[in-house]
Design a protein around this motif. Sequence first.
Motif, PDB file in Angstrom:
ATOM      1  N   GLU A   1     -12.253   2.739  -5.776  1.00 15.73           N
ATOM      2  CA  GLU A   1     -13.700   2.509  -5.730  1.00 15.73           C
ATOM      3  C   GLU A   1     -14.483   3.723  -6.217  1.00 15.73           C
ATOM      4  OE1 GLU A   1     -14.149  -0.970  -2.426  1.00 15.73           O
ATOM      5  OE2 GLU A   1     -14.939   0.991  -1.907  1.00 15.73           O
TER       6      GLU A   1
ATOM      7  N   ALA B   1      -1.194   1.115   6.265  1.00 11.44           N
ATOM      8  CA  ALA B   1      -2.639   0.868   6.384  1.00 11.44           C
ATOM      9  C   ALA B   1      -3.415   2.089   5.894  1.00 11.44           C
ATOM     10  CB  ALA B   1      -3.007   0.543   7.832  1.00 11.44           C
ATOM     11  N   GLU B   2      -2.902   3.269   6.231  1.00 14.54           N
ATOM     12  CA  GLU B   2      -3.547   4.511   5.791  1.00 14.54           C
ATOM     13  C   GLU B   2      -3.527   4.639   4.271  1.00 14.54           C
ATOM     14  OE1 GLU B   2      -5.126   7.100   7.288  1.00 14.54           O
ATOM     15  OE2 GLU B   2      -5.082   5.860   9.095  1.00 14.54           O
TER      16      GLU B   2
ATOM     17  N   PHE C   1      -5.052  -1.762  11.523  1.00 11.84           N
ATOM     18  CA  PHE C   1      -5.751  -1.527  10.244  1.00 11.84           C
ATOM     19  C   PHE C   1      -6.517  -0.237  10.325  1.00 11.84           C
ATOM     20  CE2 PHE C   1      -8.766  -4.255  12.613  1.00 11.84           C
ATOM     21  CZ  PHE C   1      -9.962  -3.546  12.498  1.00 11.84           C
TER      22      PHE C   1
ATOM     23  N   GLY D   1       0.769  -1.232   0.000  1.00 11.85           N
ATOM     24  CA  GLY D   1       0.000   0.000   0.000  1.00 11.85           C
ATOM     25  C   GLY D   1       0.802   1.284   0.000  1.00 11.85           C
TER      26      GLY D   1
ATOM     27  N   ALA E   1      -2.897   2.369   1.962  1.00 10.76           N
ATOM     28  CA  ALA E   1      -3.583   1.263   1.270  1.00 10.76           C
ATOM     29  C   ALA E   1      -5.080   1.539   1.223  1.00 10.76           C
ATOM     30  CB  ALA E   1      -3.318  -0.061   1.977  1.00 10.76           C
ATOM     31  N   TYR E   2      -5.619   1.984   2.346  1.00  9.97           N
ATOM     32  CA  TYR E   2      -7.056   2.258   2.397  1.00  9.97           C
ATOM     33  C   TYR E   2      -7.398   3.433   1.479  1.00  9.97           C
ATOM     34  CZ  TYR E   2     -11.737   2.598   4.396  1.00  9.97           C
ATOM     35  OH  TYR E   2     -13.090   2.607   4.567  1.00  9.97           O
TER      36      TYR E   2
ATOM     37  N   VAL F   1     -11.895  -2.205 -15.515  1.00 10.81           N
ATOM     38  CA  VAL F   1     -12.450  -2.578 -14.210  1.00 10.81           C
ATOM     39  C   VAL F   1     -13.365  -1.480 -13.671  1.00 10.81           C
ATOM     40  CG1 VAL F   1     -11.930  -3.158 -11.805  1.00 10.81           C
ATOM     41  CG2 VAL F   1     -10.527  -4.110 -13.647  1.00 10.81           C
TER      42      VAL F   1
ATOM     43  N   TYR G   1      -5.833   4.403  -1.258  1.00 13.85           N
ATOM     44  CA  TYR G   1      -5.790   3.963  -2.661  1.00 13.85           C
ATOM     45  C   TYR G   1      -7.040   3.156  -3.006  1.00 13.85           C
ATOM     46  CZ  TYR G   1      -0.976   5.378  -3.751  1.00 13.85           C
ATOM     47  OH  TYR G   1       0.150   6.103  -4.024  1.00 13.85           O
ATOM     48  N   HIS G   2      -7.434   2.307  -2.051  1.00 17.86           N
ATOM     49  CA  HIS G   2      -8.602   1.475  -2.330  1.00 17.86           C
ATOM     50  C   HIS G   2      -9.850   2.333  -2.527  1.00 17.86           C
ATOM     51  CE1 HIS G   2     -10.530  -2.441  -2.483  1.00 17.86           C
ATOM     52  NE2 HIS G   2     -11.547  -1.864  -1.886  1.00 17.86           N
ATOM     53  N   ARG G   3     -10.011   3.332  -1.668  1.00 11.88           N
ATOM     54  CA  ARG G   3     -11.171   4.219  -1.800  1.00 11.88           C
ATOM     55  C   ARG G   3     -11.111   4.998  -3.118  1.00 11.88           C
ATOM     56  NH1 ARG G   3     -15.351   2.716   0.509  1.00 11.88           N
ATOM     57  NH2 ARG G   3     -16.192   4.825   0.543  1.00 11.88           N
TER      58      ARG G   3
END
Lengths: 581, 158
Positions: A479, A468-469, A581, A269, A471-472, A488, A474-476
């Motif tokens: 999305e 963790a910060e 996390f 991440g 990675a989250y 995708v 990037y995921h948001r």
Amino acid sequence: MATTRKPARPTAPPPAAVNPKPAPGESNRIAGARDDWESRDVREAAERAPERRAQFETLSGLPVKRLYGPADVDALDYLEDVGFPGRYPYTRGPYPTMYRSRPWTMRQIAGYGTGRDTNARLKYLIAQGQTGISVDFDMPTLMGYDSDDPRARGEVGREGVAVDTIEDLADILDGIDIGAISVSMTINPTAWILFSMYVALAEQRGVPAQALSGTVQADILKEYIAQKEWIYPIPAAMRIVRDLIVYSVEHLPRYNPINISGYHIREAGATAVQEAAFTLANGIAYVEEVRRTGLDVDAFAPRLAFYFIAERDFFEEVAKFRAARRVWAKIMRDRFGARRPESMRLRFHCQTAGSSLTAREPINNIARTALQALSAVLGGAQSLHANGMDEALAIPSELAMKVALRTQQIILDETRVANTIDPLGGGYFVESLTDEIEEAIWAYLRRIDDLGGAVAAAQQNFFQTELAETAYGYHRQKERGELTVVGVNKYLDPSGGDVPIALHEVDPGVEAQQRERLARVKRARDGAEVARRLGALAAAARGDGNLIPPTLDAVRARATLGEIVRALRDVFGTYVEQPVF
Amino acid sequence: MPQRIRVLMAKVGLDGHDRGVKVVARALRDAGFEVVYTGLHRTPEEVAVAAVQEDVDVIGVSILSGAHMALVPPLLDELRASDAADIKVLVGGVIPEADRTKLRDLGAAAVFDQDATTDAIVEWIRAHAGRADPGGPRREPGASAAARPASDGGRDGV
């Protein structure tokens, strides 16, 4: 950030700009023309077609301007900051002639099933023109369990090749001249055991240790930070790495006993800046650990190797590689007092980004990987693995690995990008970004120093919390569609149809075969002798002696990897994570 | 006030790729669920015991190693043996299409692939968890807190 300048360097030679510094009148003339262009051409064009976004940034979040020009690099000192390939600070490359003399090593990783299965894949890749070997091990081998351990259930030979004893390594490298080709092994907590098996195998084959070249990853700090394959508490693990480096420096002068890895930190991440900064911080920790033995920094620093990722932001990646070389050179010279050029030059292996690959429309991964590989080459990598198109679905098939190797060969032999050194050097954007990334790396290194160094920072969960910060985040972004993933979250195929590709199938019989083989080796060996040598290893661990010689003794007697790990677990104990996390 | 939905996020086997499990855990916590994370390298049996002890509604298992067919069935068996088959088991990670069907046939409640959104997972849990979701107070957004380890009866963490 863009305007932050470096502190004054007392030893700096007289400043010279990247481009001959324009006379004051000249820079005024350029600034005037730029103002004119902005206020007329740009304004009119933007009225007709507004820019796609109000602000652009790199994947790390560094701001990206509309245009870069001489004013963005006028504080750069060419000789001190950029220089020449093979010369301090190595921004343009670690060697004077780079790929004009010697192309990067094409090192596609291979590892699955038994030693025999992996040997067949390695020979296939060599036949296709691969120039280095890289071996991937299964989870039980990485974590120190034999194939017959209950913890190994379902994982034997699955994500890599299974190794229980030296006999398995002998199978992997059967018919391969380890005196002539370099072998890289992706292994960390049990690296010292695989290293010992490799040295013992060379002995068996009559290859002198001095001739062995290759790399063992052995970067234990990044395991606690990112990859999470650990066994012992951090101080014990650092001692094992230290012993490995010291032994290797004394006996295998051509071998890289560690590969300090940002790849897994990024995959967990990190941003490009965090990847480079955390990796270099770990490098500092290893140098300090080995220096505590009294070894001179110039005796071992030339053997430290690095490993970075090539992610999707093309120019940021190129700038990251250039900045990392520059920072490491300064660390070695100014912090550790290294005198040999070889101690200051950062050499790295690179891999394209596994987590950037998609399970949907996997054939698109060929294009992603090709562009990432190109950034590694333009960034000056010494060795490269291009990912297989099917990696988001399975371990790569033979066809996927062939296409990935061909991608590298096309970059080298068809695009001609390797015919001049650091072709993006001197580019306004790349030089400016290299400088910004360098500054951001230094800022992290200062924070990590303030926490007491990389070991203390890892024990305080500093890296883990940062990752963790991000990675989250990037995921948001993904999305919400802010981070585009073609096929995708943008340009979805309305028919939903994918090009079918054949995946690598795991042989369900491997686990039983491997257990049977292990049982055979155990029946044929002298059990009392194995026990005696394991006892000697544990005794060495209780003292401060180097652990490699007693490990070599143990593997020569066919002690298993799991037995060796257990012998030291009784002495060192086990690491317990406090996950965040 | 009704209790919040409780979820145990778990890693089984030796695979250390925990980016996905932690991103999902964080998203579920931000959505107002009570989330417990086992940490790495758990056996299926350890996860089942923790789920019963923690009285969870849902177990989310993340597996990227390809060992799902070896590790998920023992977890489902263990839950049935503990009279806890009402706990919904979600599986996420790198799971080939053919195995997704097999896992559902064996009793997994749902399988999410690596491209699934966290919103989809949240919605699924809201719709299927046994407990009525009061949409309880959200925790501080953005604060990365230490995960509460599942009570593990003194296991050695490997």
